[in-house]
Design an enzyme around this catalytic site. Structure first.
Site, PDB file in Angstrom:
ATOM      1  CG  HIS A   1      25.642   6.524  32.134  1.00 58.28           C
ATOM      2  ND1 HIS A   1      24.957   7.930  31.671  1.00 58.28           N
ATOM      3  CD2 HIS A   1      26.946   6.696  32.139  1.00 58.28           C
ATOM      4  CE1 HIS A   1      26.298   8.927  31.866  1.00 58.28           C
ATOM      5  NE2 HIS A   1      27.259   8.000  31.926  1.00 58.28           N
TER       6      HIS A   1
ATOM      7  CB  CYS B   1       2.711   2.237   4.623  1.00 60.46           C
ATOM      8  SG  CYS B   1       4.135   1.905   5.783  1.00 60.46           S
TER       9      CYS B   1
ATOM     10  CB  ILE C   1       3.495  14.424   4.460  1.00 58.50           C
ATOM     11  CG1 ILE C   1       2.972  13.335   5.015  1.00 58.50           C
ATOM     12  CG2 ILE C   1       4.105  14.514   3.160  1.00 58.50           C
ATOM     13  CD1 ILE C   1       1.944  12.684   3.817  1.00 58.50           C
TER      14      ILE C   1
ATOM     15  N   GLY D   1       0.918  -1.348   0.050  1.00 58.90           N
ATOM     16  CA  GLY D   1       0.069   0.074   0.011  1.00 58.90           C
ATOM     17  C   GLY D   1       0.882   1.380  -0.023  1.00 58.90           C
TER      18      GLY D   1
ATOM     19  CB  VAL E   1      -1.255  28.597  -1.061  1.00 58.55           C
ATOM     20  CG1 VAL E   1       0.143  28.393  -0.741  1.00 58.55           C
ATOM     21  CG2 VAL E   1      -2.164  27.442  -0.997  1.00 58.55           C
TER      22      VAL E   1
ATOM     23  N   GLY F   1      -2.541  16.964   3.848  1.00 57.50           N
ATOM     24  CA  GLY F   1      -3.604  15.783   4.365  1.00 57.50           C
ATOM     25  C   GLY F   1      -3.856  14.965   3.345  1.00 57.50           C
ATOM     26  NE  ARG F   2      -2.498   9.109   2.557  1.00 60.56           N
ATOM     27  CZ  ARG F   2      -1.923   9.090   1.272  1.00 60.56           C
ATOM     28  NH1 ARG F   2      -0.922   9.921   0.867  1.00 60.56           N
ATOM     29  NH2 ARG F   2      -2.341   8.012   0.410  1.00 60.56           N
TER      30      ARG F   2
HETATM   31  P1  NAI Z   1      -1.302  16.629   8.017  1.00 60.64           P
HETATM   32  O1  NAI Z   1      -3.000  16.711   8.307  1.00 60.64           O
HETATM   33  O2  NAI Z   1      -0.571  16.187   9.203  1.00 60.64           O
HETATM   34  O3  NAI Z   1      -0.816  18.039   7.935  1.00 60.64           O
HETATM   35  C1  NAI Z   1      -1.379  19.015   6.784  1.00 60.64           C
HETATM   36  C2  NAI Z   1      -1.110  20.440   7.162  1.00 60.64           C
HETATM   37  O4  NAI Z   1      -1.454  21.224   6.190  1.00 60.64           O
HETATM   38  C3  NAI Z   1      -1.790  20.911   8.489  1.00 60.64           C
HETATM   39  O5  NAI Z   1      -0.901  21.546   9.210  1.00 60.64           O
HETATM   40  C4  NAI Z   1      -2.720  21.736   7.972  1.00 60.64           C
HETATM   41  O6  NAI Z   1      -2.930  23.014   8.691  1.00 60.64           O
HETATM   42  C5  NAI Z   1      -1.955  22.326   6.467  1.00 60.64           C
HETATM   43  N1  NAI Z   1      -2.862  22.867   5.387  1.00 60.64           N
HETATM   44  C6  NAI Z   1      -3.916  22.485   5.024  1.00 60.64           C
HETATM   45  N2  NAI Z   1      -4.449  23.174   4.068  1.00 60.64           N
HETATM   46  C7  NAI Z   1      -3.710  23.923   3.831  1.00 60.64           C
HETATM   47  C8  NAI Z   1      -3.561  24.985   2.674  1.00 60.64           C
HETATM   48  N3  NAI Z   1      -4.260  25.317   1.826  1.00 60.64           N
HETATM   49  N4  NAI Z   1      -2.277  26.007   2.895  1.00 60.64           N
HETATM   50  C9  NAI Z   1      -1.245  25.592   3.872  1.00 60.64           C
HETATM   51  N5  NAI Z   1      -1.519  24.744   4.824  1.00 60.64           N
HETATM   52  C10 NAI Z   1      -2.355  23.720   4.819  1.00 60.64           C
HETATM   53  O7  NAI Z   1      -1.317  15.992   6.697  1.00 60.64           O
HETATM   54  P2  NAI Z   1      -0.087  15.298   6.075  1.00 60.64           P
HETATM   55  O8  NAI Z   1       1.098  15.961   6.559  1.00 60.64           O
HETATM   56  O9  NAI Z   1      -0.367  15.554   4.494  1.00 60.64           O
HETATM   57  O10 NAI Z   1      -0.270  13.735   6.493  1.00 60.64           O
HETATM   58  C11 NAI Z   1      -1.201  12.932   6.224  1.00 60.64           C
HETATM   59  C12 NAI Z   1      -1.538  12.183   7.202  1.00 60.64           C
HETATM   60  O11 NAI Z   1      -0.236  11.036   7.119  1.00 60.64           O
HETATM   61  C13 NAI Z   1      -1.443  12.579   8.491  1.00 60.64           C
HETATM   62  O12 NAI Z   1      -2.508  11.956   9.258  1.00 60.64           O
HETATM   63  C14 NAI Z   1      -0.222  12.313   9.042  1.00 60.64           C
HETATM   64  O13 NAI Z   1      -0.304  12.038  10.575  1.00 60.64           O
HETATM   65  C15 NAI Z   1       0.136  10.871   8.486  1.00 60.64           C
HETATM   66  N6  NAI Z   1       1.500  10.745   8.196  1.00 60.64           N
HETATM   67  C16 NAI Z   1       2.226  10.350   9.388  1.00 60.64           C
HETATM   68  C17 NAI Z   1       3.587  10.425   9.461  1.00 60.64           C
HETATM   69  C18 NAI Z   1       4.398   9.853  10.538  1.00 60.64           C
HETATM   70  O14 NAI Z   1       3.736   9.586  11.338  1.00 60.64           O
HETATM   71  N7  NAI Z   1       5.628   9.875  10.383  1.00 60.64           N
HETATM   72  C19 NAI Z   1       4.356  10.629   8.372  1.00 60.64           C
HETATM   73  C20 NAI Z   1       3.603  10.997   7.159  1.00 60.64           C
HETATM   74  C21 NAI Z   1       2.045  11.130   7.124  1.00 60.64           C
END
Ligand code: NAI
Length: 467
Positions: free
Chosen positions: A446, A43, A184, A41, A237, A268-269
């Site tokens: 340690h 991931c 992300i 998938g 934007v 986001g997704r």
């Molecule tokens: P996210 O929901 O974590 O962050 C999206 C960010 O974009 C938010 O801070 C939001 O305020 C901002 N945003 C939304 N619309 C916008 C706009 N038009 N202009 C500017 N900023 C805007 O989503 P992300 O980073 O895409 O990740 C998707 C999912 O995948 C999340 O649930 C995340 O937790 C998960 N993920 C987890 C990872 C990890 O745990 N290492 C790594 C990558 C993703």
């Protein structure tokens, strides 16, 4: 295919779906798994795994740059990008081979095609080559995942990418704009900056990593600034105009612009349900597009469950694994406890890394807790000094007990070197509802980075060693 009826039929072979399939098979069930692309998938093929692989290349670049501080003289080396892409693909292929072998070894029937659920637990499968099959399952699990959200005017193409395209970029851009400062966005911005790109990050909310404790976000922001990442929060934007030489000019905020060769959209997704549900199923989708489930991941149709990004739960592979296991136990009538979404471990692998479980200081206060907090910095930790990575801290949030002292641990938040590998102690403390006095008894090796968690908790007893 001889067999068309299975005890479990799973649609979607990402972490939620393949976990359900593997776990069910290990419990002796007959299982069919339908996947339109490759098992593993998002991931494995377009998410967590390639993102961490790129971040590791970035870490090697940092190590080479700082080699002189350790007395190791290295010649300046260039980045061989085709080789970077090749290594990333080799890692993916190896893990893909592993998952495929596991499924085969457990005699899971894997069908390549698009699956959809009809009436009475009927699952129709159509392959690219036009073949079709119809299966039935005593139980059906929907695990069709999610796709990147896009912003109107920033559809992928040319210099604009989402995480679906990012891992195939053909060179490191001179300048990049990352839209969205979530998990992300921070992982990609960190990678790009370490690889030498000038990064501008545009976040709509007042802070990046909005789900994290404020102190953690502050540390990440400071470290990102040191890397040269220009973080612009509270900005909208508006659009972008190609500059005629392959790049584009992004307009944002109050008439501001940023020219770049790459725009990464990471806002986001959204859940992927299109074409999955045929007329005749009682499965329902919420206003936000998720498959509607109860606390045991049961849909509105008896015998049909849904897990992973397609339901409204934390979009994390390990949460999907746990949900898959929970569903199989439920199918088997074992009354499993569902995942507590408020205390799952979060791990964000940017540099510095972020890891946490449980309440942040702000969310604990919002929930009405009287809290005691303690923060300790990696700057004083011997192992961090040895490895030369002292940015970061551990913060523990505990409930104030009746005696006024720190009691039950509500949240553990870490930012710094390898904290994604150190969180498990904190996660255990939060989920075991352990108290500060109990965790303070635990020995930490340690010198180690994990000592900082031990020191932080020990200091909350009112006495301390180094902290
Ligand atoms: P996210 O929901 O974590 O962050 C999206 C960010 O974009 C938010 O801070 C939001 O305020 C901002 N945003 C939304 N619309 C916008 C706009 N038009 N202009 C500017 N900023 C805007 O989503 P992300 O980073 O895409 O990740 C998707 C999912 O995948 C999340 O649930 C995340 O937790 C998960 N993920 C987890 C990872 C990890 O745990 N290492 C790594 C990558 C993703």
């Amino acid at each position: 295919m001889d067999q068309t009826h299975f005890e479990l039929v799973v649609i979607g072979g990402g972490p939620g779906g393949y976990a359900a399939a593997l776990y069910a098979a290990s419990a002796g069930m007959s299982v069919a798994l339908i996947e339109q692309d490759k098992v593993g998938g998002t991931c494995l093929h377009r998410g967590c795994i390639p993102a961490k692989e790129f971040l590791e290349t970035a870490a090697v670049v940092r190590a080479v740059k700082s080699a002189g501080e350790f007395g190791v003289v290295v010649e300046p080396k260039a980045l061989d990008w085709p080789l970077v892409l090749q290594r990333k693909q080799e890692v993916i292929d190896k893990l893909f081979g592993g998952v495929s072998q596991l499924l085969k070894g457990r005699k899971v029937t894997v069908l390549n095609g698009v699956g959809s659920l009809g009436a009475n637990h009927t699952v129709n499968v159509r392959s690219d080559s036009g073949e079709s099959a119809t299966l039935t399952g005593d139980a059906v699990v929907l695990a069709t995942g999610s796709v990147p959200r896009v912003i109107p005017g920033f559809e992928p193409g040319g210099p604009v990418v989402t995480s679906d395209e990012f891992f195939s970029i053909q060179q490191v851009p001179y300048r990049s704009v990352v839209i969205g400062g979530g998990a992300i966005g921070c992982e990609f911005a960190s990678t790009l900056a370490d690889l030498g790109s000038q990064v501008t990050m545009l976040e709509a909310l007042p802070k990046i990593l909005p789900g994290c404790d404020d102190d953690v976000t502050r540390v990440v922001g400071q470290s990102f600034k040191k890397k040269g990442i220009d973080i612009r929060t509270g900005v909208t934007v508006h659009g972008h105009t190609p500059n005629g030489v392959g790049g584009t000019v992004v307009s944002f905020g109050d008439g501001e612009t940023a020219e770049c060769e790459l725009v990464v959209v990471s806002v986001g997704r959204r859940p992927l349900t299109g074409g999955v549900l045929e007329p005749g199923t009682a499965v329902q989708v919420t206003d936000r597009g998720h498959i509607d489930v109860d606390e045991h991941y049961r849909t509105h149709e008896p015998g049909v469950w849904a897990v992973g990004d397609v339901i409204d739960s934390p979009q994390l592979a390990h949460v999907a694994f746990a949900e898959g296991i929970c569903v199989v136990k439920d199918v088997l009538g074992e009354s499993p406890a569902p995942v507590d979404n408020g205390t799952v471990p979060w791990a964000i692998y940017c540099n510095p890394e972020v890891a946490f479980a449980g309440h942040s200081e702000a969310s604990a206060k919002e929930a009405g807790f009287d809290v005691v907090t303690s923060r300790h910095r990696f700057a004083g930790n011997s192992r961090a000094i040895i490895i030369g990575e002292t940015d970061g801290m551990v913060k523990v949030i505990a409930e104030r007990g009746p005696d006024g002292r720190a009691g039950r641990i509500l949240g553990v938040h870490m930012v710094g070197p390898w904290v994604t590998e150190q969180l498990s102690g904190g996660y255990l403390a939060v989920n075991w509802q352990a108290t500060v006095d109990e965790v303070a008894e635990f020995l930490q090796p340690h010198p180690s980075l994990s000592e900082l968690f031990g020191e932080t908790v020990l200091s909350m007893t009112g006495r301390s060693l180094h902290g």
